[in-house]
Design a protein around this motif. Structure first.
Motif, mmCIF file in Angstrom:
data_model
loop_
_atom_site.group_PDB
_atom_site.id
_atom_site.type_symbol
_atom_site.label_atom_id
_atom_site.label_comp_id
_atom_site.label_asym_id
_atom_site.label_seq_id
_atom_site.Cartn_x
_atom_site.Cartn_y
_atom_site.Cartn_z
ATOM 1 N N LEU A 1 0.835 -1.203 0.000
ATOM 2 C CA LEU A 1 0.000 0.000 0.000
ATOM 3 C C LEU A 1 0.867 1.249 0.000
ATOM 4 C CD1 LEU A 1 -2.621 -0.947 2.756
ATOM 5 C CD2 LEU A 1 -3.043 -0.861 0.293
ATOM 6 N N ALA A 2 0.366 2.300 -0.645
ATOM 7 C CA ALA A 2 0.954 3.632 -0.529
ATOM 8 C C ALA A 2 0.041 4.471 0.352
ATOM 9 C CB ALA A 2 1.103 4.281 -1.901
ATOM 10 N N MET A 3 0.654 5.315 1.185
ATOM 11 C CA MET A 3 -0.163 6.138 2.079
ATOM 12 C C MET A 3 0.462 7.521 2.218
ATOM 13 S SD MET A 3 0.762 4.482 5.806
ATOM 14 C CE MET A 3 2.390 4.716 6.547
ATOM 15 N N SER A 4 -0.358 8.456 2.638
ATOM 16 C CA SER A 4 0.137 9.803 2.896
ATOM 17 C C SER A 4 0.988 9.799 4.161
ATOM 18 C CB SER A 4 -1.052 10.762 3.063
ATOM 19 O OG SER A 4 -1.810 10.403 4.213
ATOM 20 N N ALA A 5 1.683 10.904 4.410
ATOM 21 C CA ALA A 5 2.532 10.994 5.599
ATOM 22 C C ALA A 5 1.717 10.923 6.883
ATOM 23 C CB ALA A 5 3.351 12.281 5.566
ATOM 24 N N ASP A 6 0.414 11.207 6.796
ATOM 25 C CA ASP A 6 -0.439 11.078 7.972
ATOM 26 C C ASP A 6 -1.278 9.797 7.929
ATOM 27 O OD1 ASP A 6 -1.835 12.202 5.823
ATOM 28 O OD2 ASP A 6 -3.263 13.253 7.115
#
Length: 234
Positions: free
Chosen positions: A11-16
């Protein structure tokens, strides 16, 4: 001996820690390096699995197109593409989306209710029905079946509800999480693990295997530690 496929969540996710914005729009914030990383994980797998929500958001699946990766699969006597498996209780999918025209083998993992619409149609090569007595998908039995049909490595591509279900069934081995330099916020924006959640002392534990930085993104590779008997505070 493990009687199920080795399973990696990618998965890719935002910094938050969000995998999509609060509207659950397709996550387009990953870089070209992240896409190449995802394609590499797909190419290493015998099957990729994703939930209906992920498929509805994108309308397509990512296929292996890199010539080197295709050659590697050929040298290993594997087909050019892994099997692409949609897992959904209701299987409420639009048969007109592009996914159903992509050159991949498509399987559906669902319940008897979800299978009803698709059983007389040609979109899915196989319809797998694994059901608990209360009508939910029997994840562990499904994973054991995949092993029986020579699927030894699975990449899970989302979403968070599916990951929560697989954690509860104890069938996940690894996580690859790409941290992207963007903040999405939003109390309702989806995260890598949704569902009911875990109390801290009973939460799944991870062991960090590898950290890579490519430009502004961080690639984190974790091993999921198997549950052990522990002493918990009162």
């Amino acid at each position: 001996m493990q009687h199920r496929p080795h399973t990696t969540v990618v998965l890719a996710m935002s910094a938050d820690g969000k995998i999509a914005d609060y509207r659950r729009s397709p996550a387009r914030f990953g870089s070209g390096a992240d896409k190449a990383h995802l394609e590499k994980q797909i190419a290493a797998s015998d099957a990729v699995i994703f939930g209906a929500g992920t498929l509805r958001a994108y309308g397509t699946t990512l296929t292996v197109t890199d010539p080197t990766l295709l050659q590697q699969r050929q040298q290993e006597n594997r087909p050019p593409q892994p099997v692409h498996i949609v897992i959904s209780h209701s299987a409420n999918l639009n048969p007109e989306i592009k996914f159903f025209r992509q050159p991949v083998r498509r399987w559906l993992l669902t319940t008897s209710l979800g299978a009803h619409f698709w059983q007389e149609r040609a979109e899915f090569e196989q319809i797998l029905i694994f059901e608990t007595p209360d009508g939910e998908i029997d994840t562990l039995s499904a994973w054991q079946y995949l092993a029986k049909v020579q699927i030894s490595r699975v990449a899970v591509l989302g979403g968070g509800q599916l990951v929560a279900t697989l954690l509860a069934a104890n069938v996940i081995d690894e996580f690859w999480l790409t941290v992207c330099p963007v903040l999405l916020g939003g109390a309702t924006a989806p995260t890598p693990v949704e569902g009911q959640g875990f109390l801290y002392y009973f939460a799944p534990q991870l062991h960090l295997l590898e950290v890579q930085q490519i430009e502004q993104e961080i690639f984190l590779h974790y091993q999921l530690l198997r549950p052990t008997t522990m002493d918990y505070p009162n």
